[in-house]
Motif scaffolding. Structure first.
Motif, PDB file in Angstrom:
ATOM      1  N   PRO A 130       0.805  -1.229   0.000  1.00 54.55           N
ATOM      2  CA  PRO A 130       0.000   0.000   0.000  1.00 54.55           C
ATOM      3  C   PRO A 130       0.841   1.284   0.000  1.00 54.55           C
ATOM      4  O   PRO A 130       0.436   2.287  -0.589  1.00 54.55           O
ATOM      5  N   LYS A 131       1.997   1.251   0.634  1.00 52.66           N
ATOM      6  CA  LYS A 131       2.867   2.434   0.610  1.00 52.66           C
ATOM      7  C   LYS A 131       3.413   2.662  -0.795  1.00 52.66           C
ATOM      8  O   LYS A 131       3.486   3.804  -1.262  1.00 52.66           O
ATOM      9  N   ILE A 132       3.783   1.591  -1.475  1.00 48.11           N
ATOM     10  CA  ILE A 132       4.245   1.731  -2.851  1.00 48.11           C
ATOM     11  C   ILE A 132       3.118   2.270  -3.734  1.00 48.11           C
ATOM     12  O   ILE A 132       3.324   3.166  -4.560  1.00 48.11           O
ATOM     13  N   GLU A 133       1.915   1.740  -3.571  1.00 48.54           N
ATOM     14  CA  GLU A 133       0.781   2.211  -4.374  1.00 48.54           C
ATOM     15  C   GLU A 133       0.488   3.683  -4.116  1.00 48.54           C
ATOM     16  O   GLU A 133       0.240   4.446  -5.054  1.00 48.54           O
ATOM     17  N   ALA A 134       0.535   4.106  -2.856  1.00 46.46           N
ATOM     18  CA  ALA A 134       0.298   5.518  -2.528  1.00 46.46           C
ATOM     19  C   ALA A 134       1.391   6.391  -3.133  1.00 46.46           C
ATOM     20  O   ALA A 134       1.115   7.481  -3.650  1.00 46.46           O
ATOM     21  N   ALA A 135       2.626   5.925  -3.072  1.00 45.92           N
ATOM     22  CA  ALA A 135       3.728   6.692  -3.640  1.00 45.92           C
ATOM     23  C   ALA A 135       3.587   6.812  -5.152  1.00 45.92           C
ATOM     24  O   ALA A 135       3.773   7.898  -5.717  1.00 45.92           O
ATOM     25  N   ALA A 136       3.256   5.714  -5.823  1.00 43.19           N
ATOM     26  CA  ALA A 136       3.094   5.741  -7.273  1.00 43.19           C
ATOM     27  C   ALA A 136       1.939   6.647  -7.681  1.00 43.19           C
ATOM     28  O   ALA A 136       2.032   7.377  -8.678  1.00 43.19           O
ATOM     29  N   GLU A 137       0.874   6.626  -6.895  1.00 43.40           N
ATOM     30  CA  GLU A 137      -0.267   7.509  -7.178  1.00 43.40           C
ATOM     31  C   GLU A 137       0.139   8.970  -7.047  1.00 43.40           C
ATOM     32  O   GLU A 137      -0.230   9.811  -7.859  1.00 43.40           O
ATOM     33  N   ALA A 138       0.929   9.280  -6.027  1.00 42.80           N
ATOM     34  CA  ALA A 138       1.394  10.651  -5.831  1.00 42.80           C
ATOM     35  C   ALA A 138       2.343  11.090  -6.950  1.00 42.80           C
ATOM     36  O   ALA A 138       2.359  12.249  -7.345  1.00 42.80           O
ATOM     37  N   GLN A 155      12.728   3.241  -0.840  1.00 44.65           N
ATOM     38  CA  GLN A 155      13.291   4.066  -1.913  1.00 44.65           C
ATOM     39  C   GLN A 155      12.177   4.671  -2.771  1.00 44.65           C
ATOM     40  O   GLN A 155      12.257   5.843  -3.157  1.00 44.65           O
ATOM     41  N   ILE A 156      11.152   3.885  -3.060  1.00 48.36           N
ATOM     42  CA  ILE A 156      10.036   4.383  -3.867  1.00 48.36           C
ATOM     43  C   ILE A 156       9.310   5.504  -3.130  1.00 48.36           C
ATOM     44  O   ILE A 156       8.971   6.542  -3.711  1.00 48.36           O
ATOM     45  N   VAL A 157       9.091   5.332  -1.834  1.00 53.75           N
ATOM     46  CA  VAL A 157       8.445   6.372  -1.035  1.00 53.75           C
ATOM     47  C   VAL A 157       9.319   7.627  -1.015  1.00 53.75           C
ATOM     48  O   VAL A 157       8.821   8.744  -1.150  1.00 53.75           O
ATOM     49  N   TRP A 158      10.638   7.457  -0.871  1.00 58.34           N
ATOM     50  CA  TRP A 158      11.530   8.612  -0.880  1.00 58.34           C
ATOM     51  C   TRP A 158      11.418   9.368  -2.200  1.00 58.34           C
ATOM     52  O   TRP A 158      11.357  10.604  -2.219  1.00 58.34           O
ATOM     53  N   ILE A 159      11.397   8.650  -3.311  1.00 54.87           N
ATOM     54  CA  ILE A 159      11.264   9.302  -4.615  1.00 54.87           C
ATOM     55  C   ILE A 159       9.981  10.114  -4.662  1.00 54.87           C
ATOM     56  O   ILE A 159       9.973  11.270  -5.102  1.00 54.87           O
ATOM     57  N   ALA A 160       8.884   9.520  -4.192  1.00 57.87           N
ATOM     58  CA  ALA A 160       7.597  10.228  -4.212  1.00 57.87           C
ATOM     59  C   ALA A 160       7.643  11.462  -3.327  1.00 57.87           C
ATOM     60  O   ALA A 160       7.126  12.532  -3.692  1.00 57.87           O
ATOM     61  N   LYS A 161       8.245  11.364  -2.163  1.00 55.85           N
ATOM     62  CA  LYS A 161       8.346  12.528  -1.278  1.00 55.85           C
ATOM     63  C   LYS A 161       9.242  13.598  -1.886  1.00 55.85           C
ATOM     64  O   LYS A 161       8.970  14.787  -1.764  1.00 55.85           O
ATOM     65  N   ALA A 162      10.303  13.201  -2.550  1.00 58.74           N
ATOM     66  CA  ALA A 162      11.213  14.153  -3.177  1.00 58.74           C
ATOM     67  C   ALA A 162      10.557  14.863  -4.362  1.00 58.74           C
ATOM     68  O   ALA A 162      10.790  16.047  -4.591  1.00 58.74           O
ATOM     69  N   ARG A 163       9.733  14.136  -5.105  1.00 60.55           N
ATOM     70  CA  ARG A 163       9.116  14.707  -6.307  1.00 60.55           C
ATOM     71  C   ARG A 163       7.818  15.439  -6.012  1.00 60.55           C
ATOM     72  O   ARG A 163       7.485  16.399  -6.685  1.00 60.55           O
ATOM     73  N   ASP A 164       7.046  14.946  -5.012  1.00 57.74           N
ATOM     74  CA  ASP A 164       5.714  15.485  -4.768  1.00 57.74           C
ATOM     75  C   ASP A 164       5.549  16.043  -3.361  1.00 57.74           C
ATOM     76  O   ASP A 164       4.970  17.096  -3.172  1.00 57.74           O
ATOM     77  N   GLY A 165       6.031  15.328  -2.391  1.00 62.59           N
ATOM     78  CA  GLY A 165       5.943  15.773  -1.006  1.00 62.59           C
ATOM     79  C   GLY A 165       4.616  15.520  -0.315  1.00 62.59           C
ATOM     80  O   GLY A 165       4.484  15.786   0.880  1.00 62.59           O
ATOM     81  N   ALA A 166       3.627  15.010  -1.022  1.00 62.60           N
ATOM     82  CA  ALA A 166       2.296  14.851  -0.436  1.00 62.60           C
ATOM     83  C   ALA A 166       2.062  13.485   0.208  1.00 62.60           C
ATOM     84  O   ALA A 166       1.029  13.271   0.822  1.00 62.60           O
ATOM     85  N   VAL A 167       3.006  12.567   0.073  1.00 61.81           N
ATOM     86  CA  VAL A 167       2.831  11.219   0.613  1.00 61.81           C
ATOM     87  C   VAL A 167       3.006  11.269   2.122  1.00 61.81           C
ATOM     88  O   VAL A 167       4.021  11.743   2.623  1.00 61.81           O
TER      89      VAL A 167
END
Length: 179
Positions: free
Chosen positions: A21-29, A142-154
């Motif tokens: 679910p964390k990967i899915e949330a990150a990919a969605e973001a 790592q995927i969550v970090w990428i999402a936070k770095a690119r979007d910040g909303a996760v």
């Protein structure tokens, strides 16, 4: 509950109920464009990591412990730098998680103690499950970090009035549930 069953149930919860679910949330973001973003040529994108995780689960758990044919092409996982949309990549990852969870759920103490031939190694079933879960967790981070770095909303936690981290959802063997 036996120790082997507790270990297997916790493994299911971590794979299906926490990290996926964390990967899915990150990919969605991230969205489609940022799914394949990477900071430089020596790193992997979130999309590449999802493809790699599906391959690793299928090799170590579905084939290695479950007896399915090992058809993994690891180099092609890392060569995947685009060309697939998020829905396709996530559907394949979800399918790999479900295939692996079905195998894990069917293991017992004897299977966990037995040795297997996987990726040129001879791990026990316990080590193979442990490897797959820790490997999945590392790349999920790592995927969550990428999402936070690119979007910040996760976000997965929020501080309560006492300053403690409170989960915004609860992990279960069948997926996350709201608190």
């Amino acid at each position: 509950m036996t120790l082997d069953r507790a270990f297997l149930d916790q493994s299911l919860t971590l794979l299906r109920g926490e990290w996926l679910p964390k990967i899915e949330a990150a990919a969605e973001a991230l969205g489609e464009d940022d799914l394949w973003w990477r900071p430089n040529e020596r790193t992997n994108s979130a999309g590449t990591l999802c493809v790699h995780l599906a391959g690793n689960l299928r090799q170590w758990i579905v084939a290695g412990l479950g007896g399915a044919p090992d058809v993994r092409d690891r180099p092609s996982e890392f060569a995947t730098t685009g060309g697939r949309d998020a829905a396709d990549v996530l559907a394949d990852l979800r399918a790999a998680v479900e295939e692996a969870c079905a195998v894990i759920d069917g293991l017992d103490e004897t299977a966990l103690l037995r040795t297997y031939a996987i990726q040129g190694r001879e791990p026990t079933g316990l080590r193979a499950v442990y490897h797959a879960v820790e490997h999945f967790a590392m790349h999920a981070g790592q995927i969550v970090w990428i999402a936070k770095a690119r979007d910040g909303a996760v976000r997965f936690y929020e501080d309560d009035p006492e300053g403690r981290a409170r989960l915004l959802w609860t992990a279960t063997p069948h997926g996350p549930i709201a608190p």
